[in-house]
Design a protein around this motif. Sequence first.
Motif, short mmCIF file in Angstrom:
data_model
loop_
_atom_site.label_atom_id
_atom_site.label_comp_id
_atom_site.label_asym_id
_atom_site.label_seq_id
_atom_site.Cartn_x
_atom_site.Cartn_y
_atom_site.Cartn_z
N THR A 458 0.82 -1.23 0.00
CA THR A 458 0.00 0.00 0.00
C THR A 458 0.84 1.27 0.00
O THR A 458 0.36 2.33 -0.39
CB THR A 458 -0.90 0.03 1.25
OG1 THR A 458 -0.07 0.05 2.42
CG2 THR A 458 -1.80 -1.19 1.30
N GLY A 459 2.12 1.14 0.44
CA GLY A 459 2.97 2.33 0.53
C GLY A 459 2.65 3.18 1.75
O GLY A 459 3.19 4.29 1.89
N GLU A 460 1.82 2.69 2.62
CA GLU A 460 1.42 3.43 3.82
C GLU A 460 2.62 3.64 4.75
O GLU A 460 3.39 2.71 5.01
CB GLU A 460 0.32 2.65 4.56
CG GLU A 460 -0.20 3.38 5.78
CD GLU A 460 -1.08 2.49 6.66
OE1 GLU A 460 -1.64 3.01 7.65
OE2 GLU A 460 -1.19 1.28 6.38
N LYS A 461 2.76 4.88 5.22
CA LYS A 461 3.82 5.22 6.16
C LYS A 461 3.21 6.08 7.27
O LYS A 461 3.27 7.31 7.24
CB LYS A 461 4.95 5.97 5.46
CG LYS A 461 5.71 5.11 4.45
CD LYS A 461 6.86 5.88 3.82
CE LYS A 461 7.66 5.00 2.85
NZ LYS A 461 8.81 5.73 2.26
N LYS A 470 9.69 13.42 7.78
CA LYS A 470 9.93 12.17 7.07
C LYS A 470 9.03 11.07 7.68
O LYS A 470 8.85 11.01 8.89
CB LYS A 470 11.40 11.76 7.19
CG LYS A 470 11.80 10.65 6.24
CD LYS A 470 13.31 10.40 6.25
CE LYS A 470 13.69 9.31 5.26
NZ LYS A 470 15.15 9.07 5.22
N ALA A 471 8.47 10.23 6.79
CA ALA A 471 7.52 9.22 7.24
C ALA A 471 8.10 7.82 7.07
O ALA A 471 8.93 7.57 6.19
CB ALA A 471 6.22 9.34 6.48
N PHE A 472 7.61 6.90 7.92
CA PHE A 472 8.12 5.52 7.92
C PHE A 472 6.96 4.52 8.05
O PHE A 472 5.90 4.84 8.59
CB PHE A 472 9.09 5.33 9.09
CG PHE A 472 10.28 6.25 9.02
CD1 PHE A 472 11.44 5.85 8.36
CD2 PHE A 472 10.23 7.51 9.59
CE1 PHE A 472 12.53 6.71 8.28
CE2 PHE A 472 11.31 8.37 9.51
CZ PHE A 472 12.47 7.97 8.85
N ALA A 473 7.20 3.34 7.56
CA ALA A 473 6.19 2.27 7.62
C ALA A 473 6.16 1.61 8.99
O ALA A 473 5.13 1.07 9.40
CB ALA A 473 6.46 1.23 6.55
#
Length: 518
Positions: A458-461, A470-473
């Motif tokens: 899904t690419g969800e972070k 900055k985003a992370f899973a």
Amino acid sequence: MLEVLRNLASIGNKWEDKTTEDQIENSGSNLRHEETHTGGQPYECQQCGEASSSLPGVQRHMITHSGEKLYECKQDGRTFISQTSLQKHRITHTGSAHFKCKVCGKDFAYPRLLRIHQKTHTGEKPYECKQCGKAFATSSDLKRHGITHTGEKPYKCQQCGKAFGRSGDLRTHGRTHTGEKPYVCKQCGKAFARSFDLRIHGRTHTGEKPYVCKQCGKAFATSRQLHTHGRIHTGEKPYVCKQCGKAFARSFDLRIHGRTHTGEKPYECKQCGKAFASSSYLQIHGRTHTGEKPYECKQCGKAFASSSHLQIHGRTHTGEKPYECKQCGKAFASSSHLQIHGRTHTRKKPFGCQQCGKTFASSRHLRIHGRMHTGEKPYECEQCGKAFTVAYYLQIHKRTHTGERPYDCKQCGKAFARSGDLHIHERTHSGEKPYVCKQCGKSFATSRQLHKHGRTHTGEKPYECKQCGKAFAMSHQLNRHGRTHTGEKPYKCKQCGKAFTRSPYLHSHEQTHTGEKP
């Protein structure tokens, strides 16, 4: 009244050529005797058609239509429709009765009442319903039961229109309008509309529980409670919700459940305004304000706000898990846990977060999730001050201080602080990976691993750095990234003191000392 009696005396052709007054005088003994031979009931109420074997019986019955009460108690002014009722009432003033049961010591005003009572000890039930075969100790009980087949309700309340099968029920119902509660407990002063309710209440003081379950030995204060309890063994749930089909063992539970559809919550907490569907829920909630926990476990001393919570807790000592999943066989200590587990099969998640839309299988999980948005962590460790969103997490955390690891692997002996960790560890021996990705077919040992893996598709972070955006899973990726801002290097080499941000970096570095080639 004499006119009514004259009319009644002419019914049944059972009279000799005497005056009407003579017939009335002799009716009580002669016709009661004749009825034992004929089984007849020659006297009929002209208003509702109810029949009686004796003239006084139908006479008393007709008064229930007129509302007339002829017999008055000189001590408190209460009136009664029969001399028998008045004499029975007088015992409440005098405290004396002439006829005592030799088995249990209970007192009675009349030998007939004593004889009926004695059948509760002998179990004798000579009166049987011809329609369903159910047996009763008295003919009056059989007669009352007959109404359940006919559905007849000849006694109607003039105030609200509600109808009843028995005049006594109508009389008792009338007290809901007048507020009259003539039966008062001498020990605590609590008043009741029915003598039966007072008698049952009295057992809260004496602790008497005369009705014992033959299957498990549990005792109850009323036969009705025993009857309802019996459904736990039979699995009978006769009360079904017309909206969702859910079934219940008690009509009361169905009524409370109905409010989940209507949203009705008539019981409101005066301290915080929170509303509840039942008075018992409000009472239990009230203890969150007072801190009261009156139900204590005799084995470990842990206290609870409700008896049901204590009962469920008790199963942690006995290991009892009476609620079994019919799909997978997994057993649980409480029906609510089974219900929540059932949603793992149906994938049903009816509780949705209004902030982010995430759904959950239980309201408790939604409540805990909500703390991620509010930042609330109400459970704090007294030793180090670390706080948690869930009491269970605090309990597990405390084991880092005590070193306690109560869950041992039977195959390799490795110990764990949490039963869930042991359960997952056991899959390293069995190779079991029950959680399969529907997109790529990859399987995992835990649902959490599958959930994290799903983000690669899904690419969800969902974990975002508050400093740089900055985003992370994964949460641990965010934690690791945070060290680039703080400069924290928690992994230190014991030989040379060099520090690193990640344990793999430290492991690689240590090989430079040992000469080991990665």
